[in-house]
Structures are given as C-alpha cells and as structure tokens.
Design a protein around this motif. Structure first.
Motif, PDB file in Angstrom:
ATOM      1  N   GLU A 160       0.699  -1.105  -0.004  1.00 57.14           N
ATOM      2  CA  GLU A 160       0.155  -0.114  -0.080  1.00 57.14           C
ATOM      3  C   GLU A 160       0.858   1.105   0.010  1.00 57.14           C
ATOM      4  N   ALA A 161       2.001   1.205   0.727  1.00 53.12           N
ATOM      5  CA  ALA A 161       2.850   2.310   0.772  1.00 53.12           C
ATOM      6  C   ALA A 161       3.511   2.565  -0.583  1.00 53.12           C
ATOM      7  N   ALA A 162       3.897   1.538  -1.208  1.00 55.09           N
ATOM      8  CA  ALA A 162       4.481   1.395  -2.511  1.00 55.09           C
ATOM      9  C   ALA A 162       3.421   1.988  -3.449  1.00 55.09           C
ATOM     10  N   ALA A 163       2.087   1.878  -3.722  1.00 60.86           N
ATOM     11  CA  ALA A 163       1.320   2.397  -4.225  1.00 60.86           C
ATOM     12  C   ALA A 163       1.056   3.833  -4.201  1.00 60.86           C
ATOM     13  N   ALA A 164       1.188   4.395  -2.905  1.00 56.73           N
ATOM     14  CA  ALA A 164       1.084   5.702  -2.367  1.00 56.73           C
ATOM     15  C   ALA A 164       2.134   6.529  -2.907  1.00 56.73           C
ATOM     16  N   ALA A 165       3.502   5.799  -2.788  1.00 59.17           N
ATOM     17  CA  ALA A 165       4.779   6.369  -3.077  1.00 59.17           C
ATOM     18  C   ALA A 165       4.720   6.699  -4.578  1.00 59.17           C
ATOM     19  N   PHE A 166       4.416   5.641  -5.508  1.00 59.92           N
ATOM     20  CA  PHE A 166       4.146   6.008  -6.921  1.00 59.92           C
ATOM     21  C   PHE A 166       3.254   6.929  -7.360  1.00 59.92           C
ATOM     22  N   PHE A 208      10.786  -8.103  -0.994  1.00 54.86           N
ATOM     23  CA  PHE A 208      11.026  -7.337  -2.134  1.00 54.86           C
ATOM     24  C   PHE A 208       9.878  -8.099  -3.360  1.00 54.86           C
ATOM     25  N   VAL A 209       9.645  -9.552  -3.072  1.00 56.58           N
ATOM     26  CA  VAL A 209       8.647 -10.078  -3.934  1.00 56.58           C
ATOM     27  C   VAL A 209       7.358  -9.324  -3.756  1.00 56.58           C
ATOM     28  N   GLU A 210       6.848  -9.254  -2.712  1.00 52.56           N
ATOM     29  CA  GLU A 210       5.450  -8.471  -2.407  1.00 52.56           C
ATOM     30  C   GLU A 210       5.507  -7.196  -3.027  1.00 52.56           C
ATOM     31  N   THR A 211       6.727  -6.505  -2.756  1.00 51.23           N
ATOM     32  CA  THR A 211       6.767  -4.962  -3.484  1.00 51.23           C
ATOM     33  C   THR A 211       6.769  -5.194  -4.913  1.00 51.23           C
ATOM     34  N   TRP A 212       7.497  -6.014  -5.509  1.00 53.42           N
ATOM     35  CA  TRP A 212       7.150  -6.233  -7.223  1.00 53.42           C
ATOM     36  C   TRP A 212       5.817  -6.136  -7.438  1.00 53.42           C
ATOM     37  N   LYS A 213       5.057  -7.237  -6.613  1.00 52.97           N
ATOM     38  CA  LYS A 213       3.784  -7.388  -7.031  1.00 52.97           C
ATOM     39  C   LYS A 213       2.756  -6.026  -7.005  1.00 52.97           C
ATOM     40  N   ALA A 214       3.201  -5.380  -6.081  1.00 54.76           N
ATOM     41  CA  ALA A 214       2.561  -4.156  -6.138  1.00 54.76           C
ATOM     42  C   ALA A 214       3.037  -3.356  -7.262  1.00 54.76           C
ATOM     43  N   MET A 215       4.152  -3.332  -7.631  1.00 56.89           N
ATOM     44  CA  MET A 215       4.671  -2.500  -8.913  1.00 56.89           C
ATOM     45  C   MET A 215       3.996  -3.197 -10.131  1.00 56.89           C
ATOM     46  N   GLU A 216       3.656  -4.450 -10.062  1.00 59.18           N
ATOM     47  CA  GLU A 216       2.827  -4.949 -11.153  1.00 59.18           C
ATOM     48  C   GLU A 216       1.506  -4.379 -11.256  1.00 59.18           C
ATOM     49  N   HIS A 217       0.869  -4.164 -10.198  1.00 57.45           N
ATOM     50  CA  HIS A 217      -0.352  -3.417 -10.307  1.00 57.45           C
ATOM     51  C   HIS A 217      -0.129  -2.171 -10.833  1.00 57.45           C
ATOM     52  N   MET A 218       0.901  -1.322 -10.360  1.00 59.91           N
ATOM     53  CA  MET A 218       1.239  -0.152 -10.973  1.00 59.91           C
ATOM     54  C   MET A 218       1.225  -0.095 -12.547  1.00 59.91           C
ATOM     55  N   TYR A 219       1.946  -1.144 -13.043  1.00 60.17           N
ATOM     56  CA  TYR A 219       2.114  -1.292 -14.528  1.00 60.17           C
ATOM     57  C   TYR A 219       0.724  -1.529 -15.050  1.00 60.17           C
ATOM     58  N   GLU A 220      -0.227  -2.466 -14.546  1.00 58.67           N
ATOM     59  CA  GLU A 220      -1.372  -2.672 -15.130  1.00 58.67           C
ATOM     60  C   GLU A 220      -2.212  -1.421 -15.110  1.00 58.67           C
ATOM     61  N   GLY A 221      -1.737  -0.300 -14.399  1.00 56.28           N
ATOM     62  CA  GLY A 221      -2.725   0.880 -14.179  1.00 56.28           C
ATOM     63  C   GLY A 221      -2.371   1.794 -15.473  1.00 56.28           C
ATOM     64  N   GLY A 222      -1.422   1.509 -16.162  1.00 59.23           N
ATOM     65  CA  GLY A 222      -1.041   2.370 -17.144  1.00 59.23           C
ATOM     66  C   GLY A 222      -0.390   3.656 -17.135  1.00 59.23           C
ATOM     67  N   LYS A 223      -0.109   4.040 -15.777  1.00 58.19           N
ATOM     68  CA  LYS A 223       0.607   5.452 -15.779  1.00 58.19           C
ATOM     69  C   LYS A 223       2.395   5.092 -15.697  1.00 58.19           C
ATOM     70  N   VAL A 224       2.711   3.727 -15.957  1.00 62.09           N
ATOM     71  CA  VAL A 224       4.071   3.661 -16.085  1.00 62.09           C
ATOM     72  C   VAL A 224       4.212   2.752 -17.133  1.00 62.09           C
ATOM     73  N   ARG A 225       5.294   3.029 -18.211  1.00 62.87           N
ATOM     74  CA  ARG A 225       5.331   2.397 -19.609  1.00 62.87           C
ATOM     75  C   ARG A 225       6.132   1.079 -19.390  1.00 62.87           C
ATOM     76  N   ALA A 226       7.104   0.998 -18.177  1.00 63.76           N
ATOM     77  CA  ALA A 226       7.892  -0.230 -17.943  1.00 63.76           C
ATOM     78  C   ALA A 226       8.032  -0.270 -16.359  1.00 63.76           C
ATOM     79  N   ILE A 227       8.550  -1.271 -15.940  1.00 61.56           N
ATOM     80  CA  ILE A 227       8.953  -1.435 -14.399  1.00 61.56           C
ATOM     81  C   ILE A 227      10.236  -2.305 -14.482  1.00 61.56           C
TER      82      ILE A 227
END
Length: 281
Positions: free
Chosen positions: A88-94, A121-140
């Motif tokens: 959740e913190a990662a999503a807010a930071a992004f 860091f695996v759980e953090t990466w899963k959060a970043m996968e959600h960011m990627y799916e959201g379309g506001k980042v072109r690559a992670i």
C-alpha cells in the motif's frame, strides 16, 4: 557535434525503447536540478534518470514541462523510495512521484534496492505489477538486484523486470550479472559509470584516451556504450554535460575494449545489495 538522432536506443522486453545515453541527477541539489536538466535537454539528452530518494523529481518535471520538447520524446525514470516497500505504501509513493513530476506518466519505475533484511521485495514487486497494469508507467524494473534476487522474482511473479540498474564501471565490470540479465531479456543500466571518478586517472584508460584524442571520461562512457550498457552520467558543469554526450563520433577498438574490461577488481564504490537495508528517516 552529436545530435539526439545519434543516440542509439535499447528496446526493453515489452517493446518500449529507451535511449542508451541519459542524464543522471543523483546528488544534484533540488534547487539546481531544473537548470541542470534543462541544460541536458538543450544539449540533446532525451533520457533523464531521477528517484524519489534524490529529492529532486520536481525539478526534473519542471525542466521537461518547460523544455518545449514533446513529452513522448523524453524518457523519464524514477525509483521507489526504500521507505515504502509495503504494497500500500508503494502504491502511494508511486502516486506521489506521478504528482511531483507532473508529466502524466513515468516511462520507467524501478525498485531502488531489494532491502533483503527489511521486508519481502517479492510483495513489493507485485505491487509494482499493479502499477504497471494501471497504465501510468510504461515499464517497471529493479535496481541493485543480484541473480538470486531476480531468481525469486522470476519464479514467484508475472512481469519480468524490464531493466536492472546496477553499479558498473571498469573496476566493477559485472560481466556475470550482465550476462544473466541478457539471458532473461532484462536490460542492464550502469550507475556510477566512472566509479565516482576513480577510474579516470587509470594508466590504461589515459593511454587509450591519448590515442583516440578524447577525455578519459569519454573513453569510459564509450566503453559502456559499446558493451551495450544503458548509461546516464551526472554533472552540473555544462561543458562536461556536453562532453559526456559526444560519444558517437569515435569508436574504441576490440583491443581497447578488452584492456578496459581487464581492469576489473570487483571493487564497489557503493554498498553491496546483499547487506544494504537503509531506510531514510
């Protein structure tokens, strides 16, 4: 003089293209970042590398917005702050990074460090996968990951990192790590490309620089380019920023390349990712 068209691009594993040469803003004070970034863009750089922990995303965003260059022509990387690895913190930071840069989207967003002693860091990466799916980042991607860190991501998650940004220079060539990245379609980015200046007075590099009539910094950066590393040297001196861009009208010979690579000492200027667990206060 080199032009932007002379800078090659690297195609990431999802088809996104990143300029192989960029401009880094690590350790540039926030008050100076807008001007430094604007200078780089005027010279021809179209790839800017920042991070939330650098405290200067705002200046990067201002320079890009005011440059007059179409947003889609500039590649901007930022990174997840070590203090926000919980999902959740990662999503807010992004979201804060998006708002601070104010550029509509981020081209590449990296997990800055694996922090093996802090969280998962695996759980953090899963959060970043959600960011990627959201379309506001072109690559992670990731930064400072070793093979065993990446092995876990590849085994336990869905999205293969587009890039791995690691310390690389002639005294730390990281050939095994670069080969691992290549085998897994992960682009390798080099931070501290001149070892904070430590390699610039090396006798081998000085001799090659005299032969090709270039500075030792240009020789080392050209070595990175010919190896295929993505590199983003940092300077606030306009002349040096320009010189760092002028890498595409000369080449190093195979012998030059081999001699520089043979300088490897496995010597880091920064911390070992296996033992680095710094959380900013």
């Amino acid at each position: 003089m080199s032009t932007t068209s002379s800078v090659p691009t690297v195609t990431l594993n999802n088809g996104v293209e990143i300029p192989q040469l960029g401009f880094g803003v690590f350790q540039i004070p926030p008050a100076d970042t807008k001007a430094a970034t604007a200078t780089a863009l005027e010279i021809g750089y179209r790839h800017i590398d920042t991070a939330e922990m650098y405290g200067n995303e705002e200046g990067v965003g201002q320079a890009v917005r005011e440059s007059g260059i179409p947003r889609e022509e500039i590649f901007v990387t930022s990174k997840l702050n070590n203090g926000f690895h919980e999902p959740e913190a990662a999503a807010a930071a992004f979201q804060r990074t998006l708002e601070t840069l104010d550029l509509g989207y981020v081209d590449l967003f990296l997990m800055h460090w694996p922090l093996p002693g802090v969280g998962d860091f695996v759980e953090t990466w899963k959060a970043m996968e959600h960011m990627y799916e959201g379309g506001k980042v072109r690559a992670i991607g990731v930064s400072n990951f070793k093979q065993h860190h990446l092995n876990r991501l590849l085994a336990e998650t869905t999205v293969v990192p587009a890039a791995n940004q690691i310390e690389i220079h002639p005294y730390l060539t990281q050939d095994d790590m670069r080969e691992y990245d290549r085998e897994h379609s992960i682009a390798t980015e080099a931070w501290s490309p001149i070892a904070q200046g430590k390699v610039l007075d090396d006798a081998v590099i000085e001799r090659i620089a005299r032969r090709v009539d270039r500075s030792t910094a240009q020789v080392v950066l050209r070595w990175h380019i010919q190896r295929g590393d993505i590199v983003f040297p940092k300077s606030v001196t306009p002349e040096r920023v320009r010189a760092n861009f002028e890498l595409f009208d000369f080449e190093l010979s195979d012998a030059d390349m081999s001699e520089i690579t043979a300088l490897n000492r496995d010597e880091r200027t920064g911390p070992d990712p296996d033992h680095f667990n710094y959380i900013p206060s």
